[in-house]
Design an enzyme around this catalytic site. Structure first.
Site, PDB file in Angstrom:
ATOM      1  N   ASP A  48      -9.146  21.823 -23.049  1.00  0.00           N
ATOM      2  CA  ASP A  48      -8.370  22.560 -22.061  1.00  0.00           C
ATOM      3  C   ASP A  48      -9.215  23.060 -20.892  1.00  0.00           C
ATOM      4  OD1 ASP A  48      -9.708  24.617 -23.321  1.00  0.00           O
ATOM      5  OD2 ASP A  48      -7.924  25.611 -24.104  1.00  0.00           O
ATOM      6  N   SER A  49     -10.531  22.822 -20.919  1.00  0.00           N
ATOM      7  CA  SER A  49     -11.349  23.087 -19.724  1.00  0.00           C
ATOM      8  C   SER A  49     -10.945  22.160 -18.591  1.00  0.00           C
ATOM      9  CB  SER A  49     -12.839  22.936 -20.027  1.00  0.00           C
ATOM     10  OG  SER A  49     -13.129  21.644 -20.530  1.00  0.00           O
ATOM     11  N   ASP A  87      -7.343  19.121 -27.401  1.00  0.00           N
ATOM     12  CA  ASP A  87      -7.044  20.540 -27.523  1.00  0.00           C
ATOM     13  C   ASP A  87      -5.542  20.797 -27.526  1.00  0.00           C
ATOM     14  OD1 ASP A  87      -9.235  22.195 -27.863  1.00  0.00           O
ATOM     15  OD2 ASP A  87      -9.702  22.290 -25.728  1.00  0.00           O
ATOM     16  N   LYS A 115      -7.696  20.046 -31.855  1.00  0.00           N
ATOM     17  CA  LYS A 115      -8.497  21.272 -31.930  1.00  0.00           C
ATOM     18  C   LYS A 115      -7.646  22.452 -31.480  1.00  0.00           C
ATOM     19  CE  LYS A 115     -11.910  22.336 -28.992  1.00  0.00           C
ATOM     20  NZ  LYS A 115     -11.532  23.712 -28.528  1.00  0.00           N
ATOM     21  N   GLU A 117      -7.648  27.006 -31.267  1.00  0.00           N
ATOM     22  CA  GLU A 117      -8.441  28.227 -31.321  1.00  0.00           C
ATOM     23  C   GLU A 117      -7.856  29.204 -32.333  1.00  0.00           C
ATOM     24  OE1 GLU A 117      -8.929  29.981 -27.469  1.00  0.00           O
ATOM     25  OE2 GLU A 117      -9.651  28.133 -26.554  1.00  0.00           O
ATOM     26  N   GLU A 182     -18.044  29.086 -30.505  1.00  0.00           N
ATOM     27  CA  GLU A 182     -18.336  29.300 -29.093  1.00  0.00           C
ATOM     28  C   GLU A 182     -18.897  30.696 -28.822  1.00  0.00           C
ATOM     29  OE1 GLU A 182     -16.357  28.966 -24.618  1.00  0.00           O
ATOM     30  OE2 GLU A 182     -15.265  28.194 -26.362  1.00  0.00           O
TER      31      GLU A 182
END
Length: 262
Positions: A48-49, A87, A115, A117, A182
């Protein structure tokens, strides 16, 4: 990497057992995916960056699922040997049921793993995804989708340390095949790495993890307007692009080329 077969989540999981460090980079388009795959990078993350380094959003929260799916399809068209991980965008996995719908869309677009979070609070979601046959790479420590633009080192206080340790054990217990850590205290990341059976992949969390992941644009200096403190670029593509464009401009206009870094 001597094995030329397709990289799988199981291959990633077993790197811890054989003592081989895992290298992962983000990829958001067809040529980048091909180049990184040709270089032998075993894990490509359509992360998502993308929101910030490609689409120009101020943070990851603005990324829409349809936008990520488009870039995921482009990476998948490269048919890389590398494992393609995608993500979950913010707001697309608020319940296990919603996560399952999103996860299936990601897989249909070319993801071979996903992935998300979160630790303890996302363990039920991870368990449901794994049960449905969707491999999960977990993500603990600093959670950008929760932190917004407030990036900081985490895991230094006793309370945060205990919480992140609990997250690590929870995602492993839920069936994740690996976990990204992270911006965590290096000592904490190393301790988690020693205590887990699944591999840890660090980003800004020291060298004690089982692997490292970086945003491609940070690695090659393609997003010069912001660079995380822990990143040491291996190239300066921003400068090379500016120089090539200025050379083209001067040749087109018939003017003498003058180099500049402005």
């Amino acid at each position: 990497m001597t094995n030329l077969s397709k990289i799988t989540p199981e291959w990633v999981r077993t790197r811890k057992e054989v003592g081989e460090k895992i290298a992962a980079l983000t990829a958001y388009d067809f040529p980048t995916a091909r180049l990184l795959d040709e270089a032998g990078v075993p894990v490509l993350l359509v992360g998502d960056s993308l929101a910030m380094v490609v689409l120009g959003y101020p943070d990851t929260l603005s990324l829409r699922l349809d936008e990520l799916l488009s870039h995921l399809c482009a990476v998948a068209r490269a048919k890389p040997r590398a494992l393609v991980v995608a993500d979950f965008p913010f707001g697309t996995y608020r319940t296990p049921e919603e996560a399952l719908v999103t996860g299936k869309l990601l897989v249909e677009a070319g993801a071979e793993a996903v992935k998300l979070e979160g630790g303890v609070e996302e363990s039920a979601t991870i368990r449901e995804l794994v049960k449905a046959g969707i491999p999960v790479m977990a993500h603990i420590g600093l959670l950008p989708q929760s932190a917004g633009r407030r990036f900081r080192k985490v895991g230094r206080s006793p309370e945060e340390r205990e919480s992140i340790l609990s997250d690590a054990l929870a995602v492993e217990g839920a069936g994740a095949f690996s976990v990204v850590i992270e911006a965590a205290d290096a000592g904490l990341a190393a301790e988690i790495t020693q205590n887990l059976r699944i591999p840890t992949i660090g980003i800004g969390s020291g060298t004690g993890c089982d692997g490292q992941i970086l945003v491609f644009h940070d690695l090659v200096g393609l997003f010069p307007w912001f660079r995380p403190r822990f990143v040491e670029p291996k190239a300066d593509l921003a400068r090379a692009i500016r120089e090539a464009a200025r050379l083209f401009l001067s040749e087109t206009q018939g003017k003498e080329h003058v180099a500049s870094d402005r």
